[in-house]
Design a protein around this motif. Structure first.
Motif, mmCIF file in Angstrom:
data_model
loop_
_atom_site.group_PDB
_atom_site.id
_atom_site.type_symbol
_atom_site.label_atom_id
_atom_site.label_comp_id
_atom_site.label_asym_id
_atom_site.label_seq_id
_atom_site.Cartn_x
_atom_site.Cartn_y
_atom_site.Cartn_z
ATOM 1 N N GLN A 109 -28.771 80.498 14.623
ATOM 2 C CA GLN A 109 -28.880 79.198 15.283
ATOM 3 C C GLN A 109 -27.690 78.309 14.929
ATOM 4 O OE1 GLN A 109 -32.736 77.432 15.013
ATOM 5 N NE2 GLN A 109 -32.168 75.603 16.147
ATOM 6 N N MET A 110 -27.204 78.404 13.692
ATOM 7 C CA MET A 110 -26.019 77.620 13.329
ATOM 8 C C MET A 110 -24.801 78.070 14.124
ATOM 9 S SD MET A 110 -26.179 76.685 9.268
ATOM 10 C CE MET A 110 -26.499 78.330 8.633
ATOM 11 N N GLN A 111 -24.678 79.360 14.356
ATOM 12 C CA GLN A 111 -23.558 79.875 15.153
ATOM 13 C C GLN A 111 -23.646 79.397 16.598
ATOM 14 O OE1 GLN A 111 -24.244 84.008 14.275
ATOM 15 N NE2 GLN A 111 -22.516 84.129 12.857
ATOM 16 N N ALA A 112 -24.870 79.215 17.095
ATOM 17 C CA ALA A 112 -25.040 78.694 18.453
ATOM 18 C C ALA A 112 -24.638 77.219 18.521
ATOM 19 C CB ALA A 112 -26.486 78.877 18.903
ATOM 20 N N LEU A 113 -24.936 76.487 17.466
ATOM 21 C CA LEU A 113 -24.584 75.064 17.430
ATOM 22 C C LEU A 113 -23.086 74.845 17.243
ATOM 23 C CD1 LEU A 113 -27.560 73.856 15.206
ATOM 24 C CD2 LEU A 113 -27.058 73.030 17.521
ATOM 25 N N ARG A 114 -22.447 75.767 16.504
ATOM 26 C CA ARG A 114 -21.005 75.652 16.259
ATOM 27 C C ARG A 114 -20.380 77.052 16.309
ATOM 28 N NH1 ARG A 114 -17.048 75.559 12.260
ATOM 29 N NH2 ARG A 114 -15.362 74.164 12.887
ATOM 30 N N PRO A 115 -20.060 77.534 17.501
ATOM 31 C CA PRO A 115 -19.531 78.902 17.626
ATOM 32 C C PRO A 115 -18.164 79.039 16.940
ATOM 33 C CG PRO A 115 -20.304 78.063 19.745
ATOM 34 C CD PRO A 115 -20.274 76.898 18.804
ATOM 35 N N VAL A 116 -18.047 80.052 16.095
ATOM 36 C CA VAL A 116 -16.789 80.369 15.418
ATOM 37 C C VAL A 116 -16.630 81.879 15.367
ATOM 38 C CG1 VAL A 116 -16.713 78.270 14.005
ATOM 39 C CG2 VAL A 116 -17.919 80.289 13.145
ATOM 40 N N THR A 117 -15.411 82.316 15.115
ATOM 41 C CA THR A 117 -15.142 83.750 15.026
ATOM 42 C C THR A 117 -15.618 84.319 13.701
ATOM 43 O OG1 THR A 117 -13.221 83.497 16.473
ATOM 44 C CG2 THR A 117 -13.350 85.516 15.151
#
Length: 221
Positions: A109-117
């Protein structure tokens, strides 16, 4: 997840800041926690020219003047936010800025809120972690010690092992300041890949507030 109790935050921010390393900063969204272990902190003090509350109480910094163990969330340029833990008894206005965490809980969910590589870039900065954990200004004054709060700092039962694995703890000067830029009030877990900047170990400059020096030496920091 058991929050740290209010007494934890009663000492000065320069004492609390290194003691927060390894504990969990957690944001509740519905029934899910988002967050991870704290790996970088900065202290801001009553008699500190870089502190938001240095001159007086204002609507912006009012949370800092309140009870310890509450959140102080403020906006910076571009509408970004930063989150702090308020320290010392009501009326002293000190806080610890949470600068970075290791993202380990609710990672998807954190990756969805702030997408990073790379996961290591997800929460390696104070505004980055607020985006990834959805920490907004609505959480200003949130009670970090209340298990029903939307934002808590929870005790890590495996903190000793976590600190050992990411040792050493290094005390450095703070980042991006104009005032008191040479005060060593930043602590990092140098072995963590989620720290915003490595920094260089620093000592106190001559003539800086004896209270601060005595407090830090007394904790063996």
């Amino acid at each position: 997840m058991q929050p740290l109790d209010r007494d934890f935050y009663l000492p000065g921010a320069e004492i609390v800041a290194p003691q927060l390393l390894g504990h969990f900063l957690l944001r509740r969204i519905e029934d899910q926690w988002l967050g991870g272990e704290i790996v970088e902190t900065e202290a801001y003090l009553t008699d500190d020219p870089a502190c938001h509350a240095y001159r007086r109480e204002t609507p912006r910094n009012r949370a800092m003047w309140g009870e310890p163990g509450h959140a102080y969330v403020f906006k910076i340029y571009g509408g970004y936010r930063c989150v702090n833990a308020v320290c010392r008894p009501k009326g002293f206005a000190e806080a610890v800025l949470i600068r970075a965490i290791e993202p380990t809980i609710g990672l998807e969910q954190m990756q969805a809120l702030r997408p990073v590589t790379r996961d290591t870039d997800l929460t390696n900065g104070p505004s980055k972690l607020c985006i990834a954990q959805n920490i907004g200004f609505d959480l200003n004054t949130a009670d970090l010690t209340d298990e029903n709060s939307g934002l808590i700092i929870a005790a890590n039962p495996n903190r000793a092992q976590f600190l050992d694995a990411r040792a050493p703890i290094i005390q450095t000067t703070r980042i991006g300041l104009t005032f008191a830029a040479d005060w060593p009030l930043r602590w990092i877990l140098a072995g963590s890949k989620s720290v915003s900047r490595r920094g260089v170990e620093a000592t106190w400059p001559d003539g800086v507030a004896p209270r601060l020096i005595e407090a830090i030496e007394g904790e063996g920091a």
